[in-house]
Motif scaffolding. Structure first.
Motif, mmCIF file in Angstrom:
data_model
loop_
_atom_site.group_PDB
_atom_site.id
_atom_site.type_symbol
_atom_site.label_atom_id
_atom_site.label_comp_id
_atom_site.label_asym_id
_atom_site.label_seq_id
_atom_site.Cartn_x
_atom_site.Cartn_y
_atom_site.Cartn_z
ATOM 1 N N ASN A 30 45.115 44.180 40.029
ATOM 2 C CA ASN A 30 43.849 43.946 39.337
ATOM 3 C C ASN A 30 44.024 42.991 38.150
ATOM 4 O OD1 ASN A 30 42.684 45.674 41.147
ATOM 5 N ND2 ASN A 30 42.393 47.362 39.699
ATOM 6 N N VAL A 31 45.132 43.127 37.438
ATOM 7 C CA VAL A 31 45.412 42.210 36.332
ATOM 8 C C VAL A 31 45.608 40.795 36.854
ATOM 9 C CG1 VAL A 31 47.111 41.605 34.564
ATOM 10 C CG2 VAL A 31 46.371 43.980 34.819
ATOM 11 N N ASN A 32 46.260 40.676 37.999
ATOM 12 C CA ASN A 32 46.497 39.364 38.596
ATOM 13 C C ASN A 32 45.195 38.672 38.997
ATOM 14 O OD1 ASN A 32 48.355 37.333 39.634
ATOM 15 N ND2 ASN A 32 47.711 37.999 41.684
ATOM 16 N N ARG A 33 44.170 39.450 39.294
ATOM 17 C CA ARG A 33 42.881 38.899 39.729
ATOM 18 C C ARG A 33 41.904 38.751 38.560
ATOM 19 N NH1 ARG A 33 41.209 43.306 43.838
ATOM 20 N NH2 ARG A 33 39.244 42.145 43.749
ATOM 21 N N MET A 34 42.385 38.864 37.340
ATOM 22 C CA MET A 34 41.511 38.863 36.177
ATOM 23 C C MET A 34 41.101 37.461 35.737
ATOM 24 S SD MET A 34 42.190 41.097 32.713
ATOM 25 C CE MET A 34 43.706 40.211 32.402
ATOM 26 N N ALA A 35 41.695 36.429 36.270
ATOM 27 C CA ALA A 35 41.376 35.029 35.966
ATOM 28 C C ALA A 35 41.858 34.598 34.583
ATOM 29 C CB ALA A 35 39.874 34.759 36.102
ATOM 30 N N ALA A 99 36.826 42.902 37.306
ATOM 31 C CA ALA A 99 35.606 42.470 36.608
ATOM 32 C C ALA A 99 35.452 43.189 35.278
ATOM 33 C CB ALA A 99 34.385 42.718 37.495
ATOM 34 N N LEU A 100 35.832 44.466 35.231
ATOM 35 C CA LEU A 100 35.715 45.219 33.989
ATOM 36 C C LEU A 100 36.820 44.821 33.011
ATOM 37 C CD1 LEU A 100 34.379 47.331 32.275
ATOM 38 C CD2 LEU A 100 35.628 49.109 33.511
ATOM 39 N N LEU A 101 38.022 44.595 33.497
ATOM 40 C CA LEU A 101 39.099 44.113 32.633
ATOM 41 C C LEU A 101 38.707 42.806 31.954
ATOM 42 C CD1 LEU A 101 42.245 44.751 34.882
ATOM 43 C CD2 LEU A 101 41.568 46.042 32.854
ATOM 44 N N LYS A 102 38.051 41.956 32.718
ATOM 45 C CA LYS A 102 37.645 40.655 32.195
ATOM 46 C C LYS A 102 36.637 40.803 31.066
ATOM 47 C CE LYS A 102 35.957 36.147 33.754
ATOM 48 N NZ LYS A 102 35.473 35.363 34.932
#
Length: 285
Positions: A30-35, A99-102
């Motif tokens: 999920n962190v890797n997909r955070m952009a 999406a929420l991490l972002k």
């Protein structure tokens, strides 16, 4: 030195774990997909062997230590190694969608110093647990009534390096104390709506979770910090009270402590009214 600056990540994600968490692989994905360019700092006990997937090994720093016993202490330890301007705090119990991490990272990049998770709406028919009551009480004392029980005592939350410097090590080990310091220094604090929803891992991991008594003790320290700062009367004046009279020996009427010279001879004053009332009572008898 230039290479070090160029390689500096935008975000540092701190994740304390108690064992080889099954959630770690999903969190790394999920962190890797955070952009955002991110480093992940995993804080774990020295006796735990953490297996990091090869695809993420270059960006994951495992810090084994015996100096922490709670998730808060692990997050504080991990913050020392954080190089990113934005530091995002999680732990092994939660899986947060990219999406929420972002949202947390974007809030800090847009000028906020601290971003915490927005609490669920309060329903009067529901009985609040003691920790949630403590969160709400502290926010009320700090003038953050609109925050409800939103706090740094719950993950996820994020902050910038400036906030970390102000709160210090104690502020992360004891989040309510850090919360008080942040409000006192007028840091910009925002709430993040937890959508998509945060998934809590079903497996019981209570080894590093603070007990109810620890949470309440942390908030007691934070409230004491407030009282030490504003004084016994909350910054309000003492009015016309003469507290020194309490130390005078002998019997004094209680009201003489509040009014230094209660004059019973003058009409319209308290003493005069009281004397007249007593006289009327005697006549009736």
């Amino acid at each position: 030195m230039d290479n070090l600056l160029d390689d500096r990540p935008e975000v540092s994600v701190v994740i304390p774990v108690s064992d080889d968490a099954k959630t770690l692989r999903q969190m790394l994905e999920n962190v890797n997909r955070m952009a955002f360019s991110a480093e992940v700092i995993v804080v774990c006990p020295t006796w735990t062997r953490i297996s990091v997937p090869q695809a993420y090994s270059s960006r994951v720093h495992v810090i084994p230590s015996d100096s922490f016993h709670t998730y808060d202490q692990g997050r504080s330890l991990g913050s020392y190694h954080a190089r990113g301007e934005v530091v995002l705090f999680l732990d092994e119990r939660v899986i947060v969608a990219p999406a929420l991490l972002k949202k947390y990272v974007t809030a800090i990049k847009n000028g906020a110093d601290i971003a915490v998770t927005e609490s669920a709406p309060f329903r009067p028919d529901n009985k609040l647990a003691a920790p949630r009551q403590a969160y709400r009480l502290l926010n009320h004392l700090l003038g953050l009534v609109d925050f409800g029980d939103s706090t740094m005592s719950k993950v996820p939350y994020a902050c910038n390096q400036r906030a970390l410097e102000i709160m210090g090590y104690e502020g992360l080990c004891t989040p309510p104390v850090g919360w008080v310091k942040a409000v006192k220094e007028k840091l910009a604090i925002v709430k993040i709506s937890p959508e998509p929803a945060i998934q809590w891992w079903n497996a019981s991991r209570d080894t590093m979770k603070k007990s109810k008594s620890q949470v309440l003790h942390d908030h007691t320290k934070a409230i004491r910090t407030i009282l030490d700062d504003i004084g016994r009367r909350g910054g309000l004046p003492d009015g016309e009270r003469y507290r020194s009279l309490l130390k005078v020996p002998g019997r004094l009427h209680l009201r003489s402590v509040f009014y230094q010279q209660p004059n019973e001879s003058k009409r319209g004053k308290w003493g005069g009214k009281r004397k007249k009332k007593q006289t009327n009572v005697r006549k009736k008898r």
